[in-house]
Design an enzyme around this catalytic site. Structure first.
Site, PDB file in Angstrom:
ATOM      1  N   ASN A  10       0.793  -1.230   0.000  1.00 22.38           N
ATOM      2  CA  ASN A  10       0.000   0.000   0.000  1.00 22.38           C
ATOM      3  C   ASN A  10       0.826   1.281   0.000  1.00 22.38           C
ATOM      4  O   ASN A  10       0.322   2.350  -0.320  1.00 22.38           O
ATOM      5  CB  ASN A  10      -0.976   0.018   1.197  1.00 22.38           C
ATOM      6  CG  ASN A  10      -0.283  -0.192   2.522  1.00 22.38           C
ATOM      7  OD1 ASN A  10       0.209  -1.274   2.805  1.00 22.38           O
ATOM      8  ND2 ASN A  10      -0.219   0.847   3.344  1.00 22.38           N
ATOM      9  N   GLY A  66       5.214   3.113   0.231  1.00 26.20           N
ATOM     10  CA  GLY A  66       6.665   2.960   0.288  1.00 26.20           C
ATOM     11  C   GLY A  66       7.237   2.060  -0.810  1.00 26.20           C
ATOM     12  O   GLY A  66       6.780   2.067  -1.953  1.00 26.20           O
ATOM     13  N   ARG A 123      -2.491  -4.808   4.939  1.00 34.78           N
ATOM     14  CA  ARG A 123      -3.261  -5.261   6.103  1.00 34.78           C
ATOM     15  C   ARG A 123      -4.539  -4.444   6.270  1.00 34.78           C
ATOM     16  O   ARG A 123      -5.512  -4.912   6.825  1.00 34.78           O
ATOM     17  CB  ARG A 123      -2.409  -5.223   7.369  1.00 34.78           C
ATOM     18  CG  ARG A 123      -1.812  -3.881   7.716  1.00 34.78           C
ATOM     19  CD  ARG A 123      -0.999  -3.987   8.988  1.00 34.78           C
ATOM     20  NE  ARG A 123      -0.086  -2.863   9.139  1.00 34.78           N
ATOM     21  CZ  ARG A 123       0.712  -2.719  10.170  1.00 34.78           C
ATOM     22  NH1 ARG A 123       0.721  -3.614  11.127  1.00 34.78           N
ATOM     23  NH2 ARG A 123       1.521  -1.685  10.261  1.00 34.78           N
ATOM     24  N   TYR A 154      15.500  -4.566  15.075  1.00 32.33           N
ATOM     25  CA  TYR A 154      15.300  -4.562  13.624  1.00 32.33           C
ATOM     26  C   TYR A 154      16.444  -5.320  12.924  1.00 32.33           C
ATOM     27  O   TYR A 154      16.216  -6.146  12.039  1.00 32.33           O
ATOM     28  CB  TYR A 154      15.227  -3.110  13.138  1.00 32.33           C
ATOM     29  CG  TYR A 154      15.036  -2.940  11.650  1.00 32.33           C
ATOM     30  CD1 TYR A 154      13.774  -3.075  11.072  1.00 32.33           C
ATOM     31  CD2 TYR A 154      16.113  -2.619  10.817  1.00 32.33           C
ATOM     32  CE1 TYR A 154      13.600  -2.910   9.702  1.00 32.33           C
ATOM     33  CE2 TYR A 154      15.935  -2.448   9.452  1.00 32.33           C
ATOM     34  CZ  TYR A 154      14.684  -2.588   8.906  1.00 32.33           C
ATOM     35  OH  TYR A 154      14.508  -2.430   7.549  1.00 32.33           O
TER      36      TYR A 154
HETATM   37  P1  NAP Z   1       7.009   1.686   5.090  1.00 31.81           P
HETATM   38  O1  NAP Z   1       6.683   2.799   4.174  1.00 31.81           O
HETATM   39  O2  NAP Z   1       6.848   1.863   6.563  1.00 31.81           O
HETATM   40  O3  NAP Z   1       6.193   0.421   4.602  1.00 31.81           O
HETATM   41  C1  NAP Z   1       6.078  -0.742   5.374  1.00 31.81           C
HETATM   42  C2  NAP Z   1       4.927  -1.536   4.803  1.00 31.81           C
HETATM   43  O4  NAP Z   1       4.817  -2.747   5.559  1.00 31.81           O
HETATM   44  C3  NAP Z   1       3.576  -0.799   4.937  1.00 31.81           C
HETATM   45  O5  NAP Z   1       2.803  -1.073   3.812  1.00 31.81           O
HETATM   46  C4  NAP Z   1       2.984  -1.457   6.170  1.00 31.81           C
HETATM   47  O6  NAP Z   1       1.577  -1.428   6.241  1.00 31.81           O
HETATM   48  C5  NAP Z   1       3.457  -2.886   5.934  1.00 31.81           C
HETATM   49  N1  NAP Z   1       3.275  -3.732   7.104  1.00 31.81           N
HETATM   50  C6  NAP Z   1       3.770  -3.586   8.345  1.00 31.81           C
HETATM   51  N2  NAP Z   1       3.308  -4.577   9.136  1.00 31.81           N
HETATM   52  C7  NAP Z   1       2.512  -5.357   8.369  1.00 31.81           C
HETATM   53  C8  NAP Z   1       1.750  -6.533   8.598  1.00 31.81           C
HETATM   54  N3  NAP Z   1       1.678  -7.093   9.806  1.00 31.81           N
HETATM   55  N4  NAP Z   1       1.071  -7.074   7.562  1.00 31.81           N
HETATM   56  C9  NAP Z   1       1.115  -6.518   6.337  1.00 31.81           C
HETATM   57  N5  NAP Z   1       1.782  -5.393   6.060  1.00 31.81           N
HETATM   58  C10 NAP Z   1       2.481  -4.824   7.078  1.00 31.81           C
HETATM   59  O7  NAP Z   1       8.523   1.241   4.930  1.00 31.81           O
HETATM   60  P2  NAP Z   1       9.435   0.886   3.668  1.00 31.81           P
HETATM   61  O8  NAP Z   1      10.665   1.669   3.835  1.00 31.81           O
HETATM   62  O9  NAP Z   1       8.676   0.958   2.394  1.00 31.81           O
HETATM   63  O10 NAP Z   1       9.810  -0.621   4.018  1.00 31.81           O
HETATM   64  C11 NAP Z   1       9.537  -1.713   3.161  1.00 31.81           C
HETATM   65  C12 NAP Z   1      10.515  -2.827   3.472  1.00 31.81           C
HETATM   66  O11 NAP Z   1      11.848  -2.387   3.185  1.00 31.81           O
HETATM   67  C13 NAP Z   1      10.533  -3.264   4.939  1.00 31.81           C
HETATM   68  O12 NAP Z   1      10.679  -4.659   5.008  1.00 31.81           O
HETATM   69  C14 NAP Z   1      11.763  -2.581   5.479  1.00 31.81           C
HETATM   70  O13 NAP Z   1      12.279  -3.246   6.605  1.00 31.81           O
HETATM   71  C15 NAP Z   1      12.684  -2.676   4.287  1.00 31.81           C
HETATM   72  N6  NAP Z   1      13.796  -1.733   4.321  1.00 31.81           N
HETATM   73  C16 NAP Z   1      13.569  -0.403   4.334  1.00 31.81           C
HETATM   74  C17 NAP Z   1      14.655   0.470   4.370  1.00 31.81           C
HETATM   75  C18 NAP Z   1      14.475   1.962   4.363  1.00 31.81           C
HETATM   76  O14 NAP Z   1      15.479   2.673   4.445  1.00 31.81           O
HETATM   77  N7  NAP Z   1      13.246   2.478   4.251  1.00 31.81           N
HETATM   78  C19 NAP Z   1      15.966  -0.043   4.401  1.00 31.81           C
HETATM   79  C20 NAP Z   1      16.167  -1.421   4.389  1.00 31.81           C
HETATM   80  C21 NAP Z   1      15.068  -2.258   4.336  1.00 31.81           C
HETATM   81  P3  NAP Z   1       0.790  -0.205   6.961  1.00 31.81           P
HETATM   82  O15 NAP Z   1       0.757   0.921   5.981  1.00 31.81           O
HETATM   83  O16 NAP Z   1      -0.543  -0.803   7.267  1.00 31.81           O
HETATM   84  O17 NAP Z   1       1.592   0.147   8.190  1.00 31.81           O
END
Ligand code: NAP
Length: 314
Positions: free
Chosen positions: A46, A48, A69, A233
């Site tokens: 949804n 990011g 979710r 994390y």
């Molecule tokens: P984000 O914008 O916070 O997106 C996280 C996503 O995960 C949101 O859609 C969130 O849904 C969803 N989520 C969380 N818990 C969930 C659950 N129980 N069931 C289903 N969906 C769930 O962050 P992002 O940066 O795009 O992160 C995406 C991935 O990249 C993550 O795995 C993160 O650890 C990884 N990552 C990010 C970075 C960075 O710098 N941003 C770096 C390394 C790795 P809601 O909208 O409902 O909360």
């Protein structure tokens, strides 16, 4: 902002959008193994990085199931992509809710006969900047590791046989490196055990996580030799990396035509809600390696860790 400035900002944003669309076409048609009937599933689609991976995969002509979710938010996100002419469908999926995973599995089997690509993107992080709290450790480990693992384990039997092999792409982080110079587990013996493919097992991963969670409860974690920053994390992403390696070995014996490759990648420090929008990488660039891994021609390598389209050490 004045009208002129507003228009110029709009023009700039449109140009950037066009550039990012162009940058998503490095796969020439003769290497294209997928069709519009190839089904990709993205968790946490949804917003990011997950939303961008969905957009780029659908831009390549696959059918993408955007899962979220929150149903309302997910449907809104899908509408945006459908209005751009992309083949994107919605289904609810909360990766920490076993019933939600079962409902999703039943739906994908009935509606699409299974799936070809699974992108495990959903994740949480509660550490900001230099603050390092383990207050939410249980939720972080349950979502980022156990939730992802449960989705993978439920989806594997539904992955469609194909000569290109089905693909699982796990979004991880360099913070979860086992043998990184910084932020690694300090216990040499444990690192040695976790590095050894012959010793690596689900039980060993579980034991490591259980020990960490127990220490967060009795406050002894600070002297436990765990990674020093983004501790919970980092451990959750270490577990994802370990499971990627373990699973690749477990799946390696599948017969030709039923191969599944599983890899993980670090998207870098990305401008999303997770970093408070202060990363140095755009979501377009962050999504790129994940989409590249999902669409690699031939039967890709399995059990590897990537960043910027290159293999890196675990
Ligand atoms: P984000 O914008 O916070 O997106 C996280 C996503 O995960 C949101 O859609 C969130 O849904 C969803 N989520 C969380 N818990 C969930 C659950 N129980 N069931 C289903 N969906 C769930 O962050 P992002 O940066 O795009 O992160 C995406 C991935 O990249 C993550 O795995 C993160 O650890 C990884 N990552 C990010 C970075 C960075 O710098 N941003 C770096 C390394 C790795 P809601 O909208 O409902 O909360």
């Amino acid at each position: 902002m004045t009208g002129g400035k507003e228009r110029s900002k709009e023009r700039r944003e449109k140009r950037l959008q066009e550039i990012s669309l162009l940058r998503t076409i490095p796969y020439s048609d003769h290497r294209r193994w997928w069709t519009s009937e190839t089904i990709a599933v993205v968790t946490g689609g949804n917003r990011g990085i997950g939303f961008e991976i969905t957009r780029q995969l659908a831009g390549h002509g696959l059918t993408v199931i955007l899962t979220s979710r929150d149903t309302e938010v997910g449907i809104e996100a899908v509408k945006v992509l459908q209005e751009a002419g992309l083949l994107v469908e919605f289904h609810q999926l909360d990766i920490v809710d076993p019933q939600s995973i079962t409902n999703f599995a039943d739906w994908i089997q009935e509606t699409h006969g299974g799936l070809d690509i699974l992108v495990n993107n959903a994740g949480v992080n509660f550490n900001v900047g230099s603050e390092n709290s383990v207050e939410h450790a249980e939720q972080v480990i349950n979502t980022n590791y156990y939730g992802t693992k449960n989705v993978i384990d439920t989806m594997i039997p539904l992955m469609k046989p194909s000569s290109s092999g089905a693909r699982i792409v796990n979004i991880s982080s360099r913070l979860g490196r086992l043998n990184g110079k910084k932020n690694r587990i300090e216990d040499d013996a444990l690192r040695e055990q976790l590095s050894n493919d012959d010793l690596l097992s689900e039980e060993l991963i579980d034991e490591t996580l259980t020990r960490f969670l127990e220490q967060t409860k009795d406050s002894s974690w600070t002297s436990g030799g765990w990674p020093q920053t983004f501790t919970d994390y980092s451990i959750s992403k270490l577990a994802i990396n370990l499971y990627t390696r373990y699973l690749a070995r477990k799946l390696a014996d599948r017969p030709e035509g039923e191969k599944i490759c599983v890899n993980c990648f670090c998207p870098g420090w990305v401008k999303t809600a997770m970093t408070g929008w202060i990363g140095n990488i755009s979501v377009e660039d962050a999504a790129d390696t994940g989409v590249w891994l999902a669409l690699l021609p031939g039967q890709p390598a399995s059990g590897k860790f990537f960043a910027e389209r290159r293999e890196i050490n675990f």
